[in-house]
Design a protein around this motif. Structure first.
Motif, PDB file in Angstrom:
ATOM      1  N   LEU A 150       0.757  -1.200   0.050  1.00 20.92           N
ATOM      2  CA  LEU A 150       0.022  -0.179   0.015  1.00 20.92           C
ATOM      3  C   LEU A 150       0.977   1.269   0.097  1.00 20.92           C
ATOM      4  N   GLY A 151       0.508   2.239  -0.885  1.00 16.90           N
ATOM      5  CA  GLY A 151       1.418   3.256  -1.007  1.00 16.90           C
ATOM      6  C   GLY A 151       1.265   4.181   0.098  1.00 16.90           C
ATOM      7  N   GLU A 152       0.270   4.615   0.085  1.00 16.83           N
ATOM      8  CA  GLU A 152      -0.062   5.752   1.300  1.00 16.83           C
ATOM      9  C   GLU A 152      -1.282   5.489   2.222  1.00 16.83           C
ATOM     10  N   TRP A 153      -0.998   5.752   3.479  1.00 18.75           N
ATOM     11  CA  TRP A 153      -2.217   5.417   4.543  1.00 18.75           C
ATOM     12  C   TRP A 153      -2.225   6.603   5.413  1.00 18.75           C
ATOM     13  N   GLY A 154      -3.247   7.333   5.594  1.00 19.43           N
ATOM     14  CA  GLY A 154      -3.434   8.409   6.438  1.00 19.43           C
ATOM     15  C   GLY A 154      -4.957   8.689   6.800  1.00 19.43           C
ATOM     16  N   ASP A 155      -5.774   7.493   6.773  1.00 13.59           N
ATOM     17  CA  ASP A 155      -7.319   8.004   7.045  1.00 13.59           C
ATOM     18  C   ASP A 155      -7.677   6.759   8.116  1.00 13.59           C
ATOM     19  N   SER A 156      -7.961   7.455   9.509  1.00 15.66           N
ATOM     20  CA  SER A 156      -7.996   6.431  10.712  1.00 15.66           C
ATOM     21  C   SER A 156      -9.463   6.012  10.475  1.00 15.66           C
ATOM     22  N   ARG A 157     -10.453   6.597   9.491  1.00 22.74           N
ATOM     23  CA  ARG A 157     -11.805   5.893   9.360  1.00 22.74           C
ATOM     24  C   ARG A 157     -11.811   4.451   8.930  1.00 22.74           C
ATOM     25  N   MET A 158     -10.550   3.921   8.379  1.00 21.40           N
ATOM     26  CA  MET A 158     -10.433   2.646   7.860  1.00 21.40           C
ATOM     27  C   MET A 158      -9.815   1.449   8.821  1.00 21.40           C
ATOM     28  N   ASN A 159      -9.817   2.117  10.285  1.00 18.10           N
ATOM     29  CA  ASN A 159      -9.230   1.116  11.202  1.00 18.10           C
ATOM     30  C   ASN A 159      -9.883  -0.145  11.406  1.00 18.10           C
ATOM     31  N   GLY A 160     -11.102  -0.288  10.917  1.00 15.82           N
ATOM     32  CA  GLY A 160     -11.837  -1.636  11.265  1.00 15.82           C
ATOM     33  C   GLY A 160     -11.468  -2.569   9.973  1.00 15.82           C
ATOM     34  N   LEU A 161     -10.659  -2.125   9.168  1.00 13.10           N
ATOM     35  CA  LEU A 161     -10.531  -3.103   7.878  1.00 13.10           C
ATOM     36  C   LEU A 161      -9.349  -4.162   8.228  1.00 13.10           C
ATOM     37  N   LYS A 162      -9.479  -5.082   7.512  1.00 10.91           N
ATOM     38  CA  LYS A 162      -8.489  -6.154   7.601  1.00 10.91           C
ATOM     39  C   LYS A 162      -7.308  -6.289   6.311  1.00 10.91           C
ATOM     40  N   PHE A 163      -6.301  -6.401   6.901  1.00 12.31           N
ATOM     41  CA  PHE A 163      -5.068  -6.490   5.811  1.00 12.31           C
ATOM     42  C   PHE A 163      -4.234  -7.811   6.168  1.00 12.31           C
ATOM     43  N   PRO A 164      -4.639  -9.050   6.078  1.00 16.83           N
ATOM     44  CA  PRO A 164      -4.025 -10.125   6.610  1.00 16.83           C
ATOM     45  C   PRO A 164      -2.593 -10.548   5.896  1.00 16.83           C
ATOM     46  N   ALA A 165      -2.550  -9.998   4.666  1.00 14.83           N
ATOM     47  CA  ALA A 165      -1.344 -10.378   3.760  1.00 14.83           C
ATOM     48  C   ALA A 165      -0.447  -9.031   3.494  1.00 14.83           C
ATOM     49  N   LEU A 166      -0.784  -7.833   4.167  1.00 10.27           N
ATOM     50  CA  LEU A 166      -0.005  -6.585   3.942  1.00 10.27           C
ATOM     51  C   LEU A 166       1.561  -6.677   4.558  1.00 10.27           C
ATOM     52  N   LYS A 167       2.292  -6.570   3.714  1.00  5.88           N
ATOM     53  CA  LYS A 167       3.906  -6.526   4.257  1.00  5.88           C
ATOM     54  C   LYS A 167       4.529  -5.181   4.097  1.00  5.88           C
ATOM     55  N   CYS A 168       3.815  -4.282   3.449  1.00  2.97           N
ATOM     56  CA  CYS A 168       4.866  -3.036   3.250  1.00  2.97           C
ATOM     57  C   CYS A 168       3.716  -1.838   3.087  1.00  2.97           C
ATOM     58  N   VAL A 169       3.884  -0.548   3.860  1.00  5.21           N
ATOM     59  CA  VAL A 169       3.102   0.493   3.409  1.00  5.21           C
ATOM     60  C   VAL A 169       4.244   1.622   3.382  1.00  5.21           C
ATOM     61  N   ASN A 170       4.107   2.321   2.133  1.00  8.99           N
ATOM     62  CA  ASN A 170       5.317   3.000   1.886  1.00  8.99           C
ATOM     63  C   ASN A 170       5.228   4.474   2.832  1.00  8.99           C
ATOM     64  N   ASN A 171       4.227   4.894   2.762  1.00 11.50           N
ATOM     65  CA  ASN A 171       3.981   6.278   3.690  1.00 11.50           C
ATOM     66  C   ASN A 171       2.879   6.150   4.572  1.00 11.50           C
ATOM     67  N   TYR A 172       3.091   6.211   5.853  1.00 14.15           N
ATOM     68  CA  TYR A 172       1.905   5.985   6.688  1.00 14.15           C
ATOM     69  C   TYR A 172       1.972   7.012   7.929  1.00 14.15           C
ATOM     70  N   LEU A 173       0.696   7.862   8.031  1.00 11.11           N
ATOM     71  CA  LEU A 173       0.688   8.842   8.890  1.00 11.11           C
ATOM     72  C   LEU A 173       0.359   8.024  10.415  1.00 11.11           C
ATOM     73  N   TYR A 174       1.228   8.379  11.217  1.00 11.17           N
ATOM     74  CA  TYR A 174       0.959   7.643  12.508  1.00 11.17           C
ATOM     75  C   TYR A 174      -0.305   7.847  13.109  1.00 11.17           C
ATOM     76  N   GLY A 175      -0.897   6.854  13.756  1.00 14.37           N
ATOM     77  CA  GLY A 175      -2.078   6.762  14.628  1.00 14.37           C
ATOM     78  C   GLY A 175      -3.478   6.645  13.598  1.00 14.37           C
ATOM     79  N   THR A 176      -3.173   6.302  12.333  1.00 11.62           N
ATOM     80  CA  THR A 176      -4.419   6.144  11.827  1.00 11.62           C
ATOM     81  C   THR A 176      -4.944   4.748  11.474  1.00 11.62           C
ATOM     82  N   TYR A 177      -3.847   4.014  11.618  1.00  8.26           N
ATOM     83  CA  TYR A 177      -4.319   2.601  11.641  1.00  8.26           C
ATOM     84  C   TYR A 177      -3.097   1.707  12.519  1.00  8.26           C
ATOM     85  N   ASP A 178      -3.928   1.042  13.494  1.00 11.40           N
ATOM     86  CA  ASP A 178      -2.963   0.314  14.392  1.00 11.40           C
ATOM     87  C   ASP A 178      -2.098  -0.605  13.915  1.00 11.40           C
ATOM     88  N   GLY A 179      -0.931  -0.525  14.214  1.00  9.81           N
ATOM     89  CA  GLY A 179       0.023  -1.456  13.958  1.00  9.81           C
ATOM     90  C   GLY A 179       0.835  -1.259  12.689  1.00  9.81           C
TER      91      GLY A 179
END
Length: 643
Positions: free
Chosen positions: A354-383
């Motif tokens: 996933l290239g960019e993540w900065g939306d806390s509204r998506m916190n309930g979604l599941k990404f079991p295979a996700l290995k890398c987020v290029n740019n992440y805004l802290y606090g918008t998705y746990d872990g």
């Protein structure tokens, strides 16, 4: 993993770099080497010349684009450019015979052998002579109303035509130019290749029932646009440009595998049963489902509204309108956006990148295979910070930090990536304009003004700032004053200090006033007493051209600041003010205190420490109504403490 970015870029700084090129139709060769000779007779791909005096003494053919952006280059034997040609500097090109795409030249020159130009012509402010005489800016559009006019078209297929008549047959196998079809039942029985725009529209109410015939058209380099019409392209496999449908058009592409942008509006529909690659965006606003069962890759934005793409594997940005399941989606190079209601049922079980993540509204979604987020805004998705390549921290509305870089922008994440990034050591150089030590920065700015994060990832940022503190010198005035980035310059101004800036730019004092103020102080036993002090305020102006910051508006020739003399420390303090308050120094300083109008009658007293304003109320009141500045009378009658 497959990527839609098939362009292979080669940057050539020496003859050795040239030996490593793998020529093919996707190669983009940028030559930066100066005064170097390169030997080849043919280039498969595109060539950009940015190094002065580079030479290609044997080159005869370029299958892609040619752009000449450097002086005194030599291509003496070049005869053919298969796609677009752009010339910004004088170049030796004695043998050029044909350019099959667009032609652009901005310098006076002569091509004594040039006979053929397939695309649009642009010779703005330049005189260009060819074998057939002076080159004009545009090519005349040929109107075709009757069959005999079609029979008289140039056999080489280089023309722009507007077909107005019905039941017209165009016999050409190739056409390089713009084609506009307005008439009914137009046929191209032999056409295999088009380089240019193809536009089909109908002025009849039932236009979509009229048909046009393209039985052998396999490839189109250019854009397709349809308005209120219906047509099929039974063997078209690839178009490099966009497909745009309007006003109830219906177009089928049973063999199309690759395309540029696709946009379907106004009740339009399209059929793309074998489409696998979209080298651009996909937007569909129809009421019926658009089946894209073979689609695998979308380089740009993929809007899922009423679109079904069960095998999609990679996209740029993903816009989701409702519950979707992406069984094979592995890579989102940009961001995921949910419009309307966020639905946690949307599945991303195979997503790995996933290239960019900065939306806390998506916190309930599941990404079991996700290995890398290029740019992440802290606090918008746990872990996510544990798999993020770059963890960003929002310090305030103006500043984002990582452990290596910072961005100055008031736009929201991830739109900040459109702004320039700066190394963290440059931030330290700016901080040192205001703070004498790291400890001073911690107590006076970090603890008071910065958003606080307890994660170890943020401690890395603070540790990096502290480790750089002794290495980095304060930024020199000339460095930020000459910066082209307006946001960066204004950010530096805020640390340099209004007073320093006014002195450096030789600001002029335009107003000065004194006033006696009653302050409240306390003795060693805590007993309050009132004392009288005289405060002095000055208004200064500086020309905006000296600031180097352009401000729109006829009156925005100057910026203004008020200078205050602190009665307790006898130091100066400066604050920017708006132009409307420049005429009276007391009104100017009062204008820097703004509050909800319904609270003003309940103010017991005001206390001020520099930019920090404290308002003590007589009773608890909920703020409502407009926010306005205090008048000079209100401000000084209520002011009881100031440092």
């Amino acid at each position: 993993m497959h990527t839609t970015d098939t362009i292979k870029k080669y940057k050539i700084f020496s003859g050795e770099d040239w030996a490593n090129i793998v020529f093919d139709e996707h190669a983009l060769i940028e030559v930066y080497a100066k005064n170097v000779t390169f030997y080849c007779t043919e280039i498969q791909g595109s060539l950009v010349l940015r190094g002065e005096e580079c030479r290609f003494p044997e080159l005869k053919l370029i299958t892609g684009n040619l752009s000449i952006d450097a002086k005194n280059c030599e291509l003496p034997k070049l005869e053919t450019v298969e796609r677009h040609f752009t010339m910004h500097c004088h170049t030796v090109m004695n043998s050029l015979k044909q350019v099959r795409g667009n032609f652009k030249c901005i310098v006076d020159t002569t091509f004594k052998n040039l006979e053929t130009i397939g695309g649009c012509i642009s010779v703005k402010n330049a005189t260009v002579n060819t074998r057939n005489g002076k080159l004009l800016k545009t090519r005349d559009v040929i109107l075709v109303q009757y069959q005999f006019q079609a029979d008289l078209l140039l056999k080489d297929g280089i023309f722009d035509i507007n077909i107005l008549g019905d039941n017209i047959t165009i016999p050409h196998q190739e056409i390089r130019g713009k084609i506009t079809i307005v008439g009914r039942n137009v046929s191209f029985p032999n056409l295999e290749f088009v380089q240019g725009t193809l536009r089909i529209r109908s002025e009849y109410h039932i236009g979509h029932k009229f048909t046009h015939h393209f039985p052998f058209l396999k490839k189109l380099i250019g854009n397709l646009k349809f308005e209120n019409t219906g047509v099929s392209f039974p063997v078209l496999q690839e178009t490099s440009g966009s497909i745009h449908m309007e006003n109830g058009s219906y177009v089928t592409f049973p063999a199309l595998e690759k395309s540029g942008n696709i946009m379907l509006n106004g009740r339009s529909r399209g059929s793309f049963p074998v489409l696998t690659d979209i080298n651009g965006n996909f937007m569909y606003n129809g009421s019926e489902k658009c089946e894209l069962n073979a689609l695998r890759y979308v380089k740009g934005v993929f809007n899922t509204y009423n679109a079904v793409a069960p095998n999609i594997a990679e996209v740029g940005d993903l816009i989701i309108h409702e519950t979707d399941r992406f069984e094979h989606l592995q890579k989102v190079n940009g961001k995921i956006q949910f419009l309307y209601n966020v639905n946690p049922a949307t599945g991303f079980k195979s997503l790995e990148y996933l290239g960019e993540w900065g939306d806390s509204r998506m916190n309930g979604l599941k990404f079991p295979a996700l290995k890398c987020v290029n740019n992440y805004l802290y606090g918008t998705y746990d872990g996510f910070e544990h798999i993020a390549k770059n963890v960003y921290f929002k310090i305030n509305n103006n500043l984002h930090l990582t452990k290596d870089h910072f961005i100055i922008s008031r736009t929201s994440f991830p739109y900040i990536f459109q702004e320039k990034r700066y190394p963290l050591r440059k931030l330290v150089a700016i901080l040192k304009l205001r703070h004498s030590s790291f400890q001073n920065f911690e107590t006076r700015e970090y603890e008071r003004q910065w958003e606080s994060y307890t994660t170890p990832f943020f401690k890395q940022v603070l540790d990096k700032i502290e480790s750089l503190w002794m290495e980095v010198e304060p930024m020199k005035y000339e460095e930020f004053f000459k910066a082209e980035d307006r946001n960066f310059k204004l950010f530096c101004f805020s640390y340099y200090g209004v007073g320093n800036l006014m002195e450096k730019l030789e600001a002029q004092k335009i107003n000065e006033k004194e006033i006696e103020v009653t302050y409240q102080e306390y003795d060693e036993n805590g007993n309050a007493k009132l004392i009288q002090k005289v405060n002095r305020y000055e208004v200064h102006e500086v020309e905006n051209r000296k600031l180097g910051v352009f401000i729109w508006g006829r009156r925005a020739e100057y910026s203004y600041a008020v200078k205050c003399y602190c009665p307790s420390t006898e130091k100066e303090h400066w604050l920017w003010i708006e132009e409307g308050y420049k005429g009276d120094a007391l009104t100017a300083i009062a204008s820097t205190f703004r509050i909800h109008s319904n609270l003003i009658p309940y103010i017991k007293c005001l206390k001020r420490q520099g930019d920090l304003l404290i308002c003590e109320l007589k009773e608890k009141v909920t703020p409502t109504g407009e926010i306005r500045p205090l008048t000079a009378s209100e401000y000084f009658n209520l002011l009881r403490a100031e440092t």
